[in-house]
Design a protein around this motif. Sequence first.
Motif, short mmCIF file in Angstrom:
data_model
loop_
_atom_site.label_atom_id
_atom_site.label_comp_id
_atom_site.label_asym_id
_atom_site.label_seq_id
_atom_site.Cartn_x
_atom_site.Cartn_y
_atom_site.Cartn_z
N PHE A 364 101.98 73.66 41.24
CA PHE A 364 103.36 73.76 41.71
C PHE A 364 103.77 72.49 42.46
CE2 PHE A 364 106.03 75.16 45.40
CZ PHE A 364 107.20 75.39 44.70
N LEU A 365 102.91 72.05 43.40
CA LEU A 365 103.22 70.86 44.19
C LEU A 365 103.21 69.61 43.32
CD1 LEU A 365 101.19 71.64 47.44
CD2 LEU A 365 103.66 71.83 47.09
N ALA A 366 102.28 69.55 42.37
CA ALA A 366 102.22 68.39 41.47
C ALA A 366 103.48 68.29 40.62
CB ALA A 366 100.99 68.48 40.57
N SER A 367 104.02 69.44 40.19
CA SER A 367 105.24 69.42 39.38
C SER A 367 106.43 68.93 40.21
CB SER A 367 105.53 70.81 38.81
OG SER A 367 105.91 71.72 39.81
N ILE A 368 106.47 69.30 41.50
CA ILE A 368 107.53 68.81 42.38
C ILE A 368 107.42 67.30 42.54
CG2 ILE A 368 108.53 68.92 44.70
CD1 ILE A 368 107.42 71.74 44.92
N ALA A 369 106.19 66.84 42.80
CA ALA A 369 105.97 65.40 42.99
C ALA A 369 106.42 64.63 41.76
CB ALA A 369 104.49 65.13 43.28
N GLN A 370 106.13 65.17 40.59
CA GLN A 370 106.51 64.51 39.34
C GLN A 370 108.03 64.42 39.22
OE1 GLN A 370 105.12 66.47 35.77
NE2 GLN A 370 105.08 64.57 34.62
N GLN A 371 108.72 65.50 39.59
CA GLN A 371 110.18 65.50 39.53
C GLN A 371 110.78 64.40 40.38
OE1 GLN A 371 111.87 69.40 40.38
NE2 GLN A 371 110.10 70.39 39.44
N ALA A 382 100.41 65.09 52.03
CA ALA A 382 101.49 65.13 53.02
C ALA A 382 101.85 66.57 53.36
CB ALA A 382 102.71 64.38 52.48
N ILE A 383 101.89 67.42 52.35
CA ILE A 383 102.18 68.84 52.57
C ILE A 383 101.14 69.45 53.51
CG2 ILE A 383 102.07 71.11 51.44
CD1 ILE A 383 104.68 70.00 50.86
N MET A 384 99.88 69.13 53.28
CA MET A 384 98.80 69.69 54.09
C MET A 384 98.83 69.14 55.51
SD MET A 384 95.78 69.66 51.18
CE MET A 384 94.57 70.49 52.21
N ARG A 385 99.09 67.82 55.64
CA ARG A 385 99.16 67.22 56.97
C ARG A 385 100.26 67.83 57.81
NH1 ARG A 385 98.62 62.33 54.32
NH2 ARG A 385 100.83 61.87 54.70
N GLN A 388 102.53 72.54 55.86
CA GLN A 388 103.49 73.26 55.02
C GLN A 388 102.85 73.91 53.79
OE1 GLN A 388 106.13 69.79 54.60
NE2 GLN A 388 107.74 71.01 55.53
N LEU A 389 101.53 73.93 53.77
CA LEU A 389 100.85 74.53 52.62
C LEU A 389 101.16 76.02 52.53
CD1 LEU A 389 99.02 73.68 50.31
CD2 LEU A 389 97.05 74.37 51.70
N GLY A 390 101.27 76.68 53.68
CA GLY A 390 101.60 78.10 53.69
C GLY A 390 102.95 78.38 53.06
N SER A 391 103.92 77.50 53.31
CA SER A 391 105.24 77.66 52.71
C SER A 391 105.17 77.50 51.20
CB SER A 391 106.21 76.63 53.30
OG SER A 391 106.40 76.84 54.68
N ALA A 392 104.33 76.57 50.74
CA ALA A 392 104.17 76.37 49.31
C ALA A 392 103.54 77.60 48.66
CB ALA A 392 103.33 75.13 49.03
N ALA A 444 114.09 71.27 48.02
CA ALA A 444 114.18 71.26 49.47
C ALA A 444 112.88 70.79 50.10
CB ALA A 444 114.54 72.66 49.98
N VAL A 445 111.75 71.30 49.58
CA VAL A 445 110.45 70.88 50.10
C VAL A 445 110.24 69.39 49.89
CG1 VAL A 445 107.95 71.14 49.87
CG2 VAL A 445 109.41 73.15 49.79
N ALA A 446 110.54 68.91 48.67
CA ALA A 446 110.33 67.50 48.36
C ALA A 446 111.22 66.61 49.21
CB ALA A 446 110.60 67.25 46.88
N ASP A 447 112.48 67.02 49.40
CA ASP A 447 113.39 66.22 50.22
C ASP A 447 112.90 66.12 51.65
OD1 ASP A 447 115.07 65.73 48.13
OD2 ASP A 447 116.45 67.38 48.58
N GLU A 448 112.38 67.25 52.16
CA GLU A 448 111.89 67.25 53.54
C GLU A 448 110.68 66.35 53.69
OE1 GLU A 448 110.38 70.43 56.94
OE2 GLU A 448 111.36 71.13 55.11
N ILE A 449 109.76 66.42 52.72
CA ILE A 449 108.57 65.57 52.78
C ILE A 449 108.96 64.10 52.63
CG2 ILE A 449 106.41 64.99 51.64
CD1 ILE A 449 106.34 67.48 53.34
N SER A 450 109.88 63.82 51.72
CA SER A 450 110.32 62.44 51.53
C SER A 450 110.89 61.88 52.82
CB SER A 450 111.39 62.37 50.43
OG SER A 450 110.85 62.76 49.19
N SER A 451 111.66 62.73 53.53
CA SER A 451 112.24 62.30 54.78
C SER A 451 111.17 62.06 55.84
CB SER A 451 113.22 63.39 55.28
OG SER A 451 113.73 63.06 56.54
N ASP A 452 110.17 62.97 55.89
CA ASP A 452 109.08 62.82 56.86
C ASP A 452 108.29 61.55 56.60
OD1 ASP A 452 109.79 65.13 58.05
OD2 ASP A 452 108.30 66.38 57.05
#
Length: 454
Positions: A364-371, A382-385, A388-392, A444-452
């Motif tokens: 799931f996370l890999a598909s978001i990263a690819q997008q 980054a998600i784990m740091r 936010q893994l629980g949200s995923a 939303a998750v990807a945008d938040e991580i990109s911003s972080d």
Amino acid sequence: MKISVRNLEPTKVKLTVTVDQEEFDPYLDEARKNIAKEVNIPGFRKGHVPGKLVEQRFGFGAVAGEAVNGAVPQLYSKALEEKKIRPMAEPEFDVVDIPESAKDEKKLKFTATVERRPDFDLPETEGMEIAIAAPEIKDEDVDKRLEALRQRFGTLVSVDRPAAKGDFANIDLNAEIDGESVDSQEGVSYELGSNTMLDGLDEALDGLSAGEETTFEGTLEAGEHEGQKAQIKVKVNSVKAEELPELDDDFAQEASEFDTLDELKADIRKAAAQDAKGRQATEARDAFIAKLQEGLEIPVPKGVKNNMVEQQLKNVAADPKKATKEQKAEAEETVEKELRDQMVLDALAEKLDVQVSQADVFNFLASIAQQYGMDPNAFIQAIMRNGQLGSAVQEVARSKGLLAGMRAVKFTADGEVVDLSDFLGNAAEEEEEESVEAASAAAAVADEISSDEK
């Protein structure tokens, strides 16, 4: 461990947890070990100081304090599980009592106040039938797509006449407040009628020819003087009109791999039909979630709602406190629907006993990263740091529960059964990227991580 629960609101509870000494002892032992790793005591290697000596040197209070830091979050999680409480926010902890010595009869006691998912019963999905609209392909849909393709191959040509809607004008702008220039731009290309710049600009340009200028009053929408009224002088340098190619076989050959216009139209109609099926799948998803909520009163957690509304308003107003009543009402309506949908999908995933594997989450996370053109491994790290893994995991569970639930439903259109297998996949070979639910959350998750990361 004794647990009492007091309902403060339909979506807020206060847990009081009293911990027996034998349950607290392992945390005390772990605390002694942790302290031993950090201190130097003559005669002992670092990390090998006996627990009793640690307690003698630093006192039981220090050990108990360290133990509480580890015990409270873990025991809180156990209490949630035992009482079947589903938290929707971080808790507020309050440590009421701590034993003052190893022989003290006083027990560790703490409270946790947390917003929770309310209790509600979902209907059975097996045997459920939902009617949705049949996909409709109109000639005008095909014509619009064909016209958009035609515009891609259009050219701009200079015209010796006043500007009109649809023309492209090359303009100079100068904004003045109290006779002083506060902003200026030169050589801006602007399409009349697009309303993509200043209010009043379209009206001011309409009828002007190259070399002519005018002044109008407008509100500045960016910069230091955002929101202020200004006198705006606009000069037209040139006017260009869009010249479109003829719709014939020559155009079909230039714009596509087809030899004739009829073949091109047939392909466009096929693509429009596929898009219509996609819209039907989205409609089916929305109808399914609405059906699950039918007849249910589902209150939303106030604190969670308020935080989400504030985030929504930040997207529409520089200062959320200055948002209009309409903006606030729209944000509240959007957030309440989103929260209810999320709570229903969480409950559905539990009802269907959805299992989420590590591979599910990583795919799931890999598909978001690819997008988003991001390195999958870096994105997952980054998600784990960021914790936010629980949200995923929760988002994957929602998606899998939604798909499983929709597969059990019979969707019909005009009395005929609708086949949504292209969008729902099958239980044996389920892939998160096929979900009709997860796209907005993924973004939303990807945008938040990109911003972080920035």
